[in-house]
Design an enzyme around this catalytic site. Sequence first.
Site, PDB file in Angstrom:
ATOM      1  N   LYS A 116      40.781  34.104  52.618  1.00 18.55           N
ATOM      2  CA  LYS A 116      39.661  35.025  52.790  1.00 18.55           C
ATOM      3  C   LYS A 116      38.982  35.279  51.440  1.00 18.55           C
ATOM      4  O   LYS A 116      39.649  35.358  50.418  1.00 18.55           O
ATOM      5  CB  LYS A 116      40.231  36.351  53.325  1.00 18.55           C
ATOM      6  CG  LYS A 116      39.225  37.191  54.055  1.00 18.55           C
ATOM      7  CD  LYS A 116      39.853  38.504  54.504  1.00 18.55           C
ATOM      8  CE  LYS A 116      39.322  39.629  53.656  1.00 18.55           C
ATOM      9  NZ  LYS A 116      39.625  40.965  54.165  1.00 18.55           N
ATOM     10  N   LYS A 122      51.238  42.846  47.467  1.00 20.67           N
ATOM     11  CA  LYS A 122      50.780  43.586  46.287  1.00 20.67           C
ATOM     12  C   LYS A 122      51.909  43.801  45.309  1.00 20.67           C
ATOM     13  O   LYS A 122      51.679  43.828  44.113  1.00 20.67           O
ATOM     14  CB  LYS A 122      50.163  44.932  46.684  1.00 20.67           C
ATOM     15  CG  LYS A 122      48.789  44.784  47.300  1.00 20.67           C
ATOM     16  CD  LYS A 122      47.939  46.017  47.067  1.00 20.67           C
ATOM     17  CE  LYS A 122      46.568  45.857  47.678  1.00 20.67           C
ATOM     18  NZ  LYS A 122      45.740  47.058  47.562  1.00 20.67           N
ATOM     19  N   LYS A 172      38.031  40.006  46.282  1.00 25.95           N
ATOM     20  CA  LYS A 172      37.782  40.345  44.885  1.00 25.95           C
ATOM     21  C   LYS A 172      39.005  40.057  44.016  1.00 25.95           C
ATOM     22  O   LYS A 172      38.901  40.015  42.804  1.00 25.95           O
ATOM     23  CB  LYS A 172      37.304  41.793  44.752  1.00 25.95           C
ATOM     24  CG  LYS A 172      38.165  42.817  45.437  1.00 25.95           C
ATOM     25  CD  LYS A 172      37.412  44.138  45.631  1.00 25.95           C
ATOM     26  CE  LYS A 172      38.186  45.066  46.566  1.00 25.95           C
ATOM     27  NZ  LYS A 172      37.400  46.185  47.056  1.00 25.95           N
TER      28      LYS A 172
END
Length: 334
Positions: A197, A117, A200
Amino acid sequence: MEEAARKKIIFSGIQPSGDLTLGSYMGAIKNWVALSDEYECYYCIVDMHAITVRQVPADLRRRALSQLAQYIACGLDPKKNTLFIQSHVPAHAQLGWVLDCYTMFGELSRMTQFKDKSSKNADNINAGLFTYPALMAADILLYQTDLVPVDQKQHVEICRDIAMRFNNIYGDVFTIPDPYIPPTGARIMSLTSPENKMSKSDKDPGGCIYIMQSPDDIMRCFKRAVTDSETGHCVYACPEKLGVTNLMQIYSVCTGKTMDEIEAEFDGMGYGAFKPAVGEAVVETLRPIREEAERLMKDKAYLEDILRDGAERAAYAANRTLRKVYKKIGFVQI
Ligand code: TRP
């Protein structure tokens, strides 16, 4: 007697940082529904975690409410499960701070999600992003959780480490949770890059399907789904055919058919027929969920009642743990 009869406790949460995906439905929420009878379940909308990445306030508010509507539409009965928003239960922030003081800089630095992140949000590497796992540990430990359905095992591991460190100093304050890997867990992959995976945060919008997406959009994404160029376009599952295998898995969750049955069904038909068939199956699976969630979204008073009730139940359980923690660490009780 009472102790023996106690149901095991489950806690899980999803961030309202985007709309719910087909991956979270098939990989998480569908399993949550199946656990409702056997366990005492807390399913949380973790808005405090979502703000570790900058959010548009109006979107965050709408998505949190819509996420509740979708939880219910997916079959999570608010009477059987405690459904609530994290920021409605102050104990999460309160225990989160305490646990920050029992979590080591070094162990947080090693978390892969932080590394991921912070590389994706290089202009906003804030302290919350770094201490995210301590807040997540607070979420879990407040409820004396036995089992945590997650796919990032690393987060449950650090939670266990924090809990054991705390218990070693103060006695048995926290139940040590285990990760729960559902027996029929479906790990749904991106339609355009099936090695990743479904997420979003996928850069390619065609890779991710959303529960609330329109049937036309869903069909378009499935028609464009990545397969492979094997001659014959045979539909069968194997590690070299990630795209096809993923589509078969999705079809299997929608129809209840086994991989062998699916292989037989599409024998000799090729990808041109297979891909839209998967799309149709997904559209029909999601249609009643979308319609019910849309209906619930029009009834804000009902959703707010659920949230008030959920927050009250969650706070009751959470505050018991928090009081115990405050006492153990030496805060003055009044
Ligand atoms: N970290 C999880 C995610 O990114 C969300 C989450 C927050 C969570 N607190 C949790 C999951 C507690 C399980 C248990 O999706």
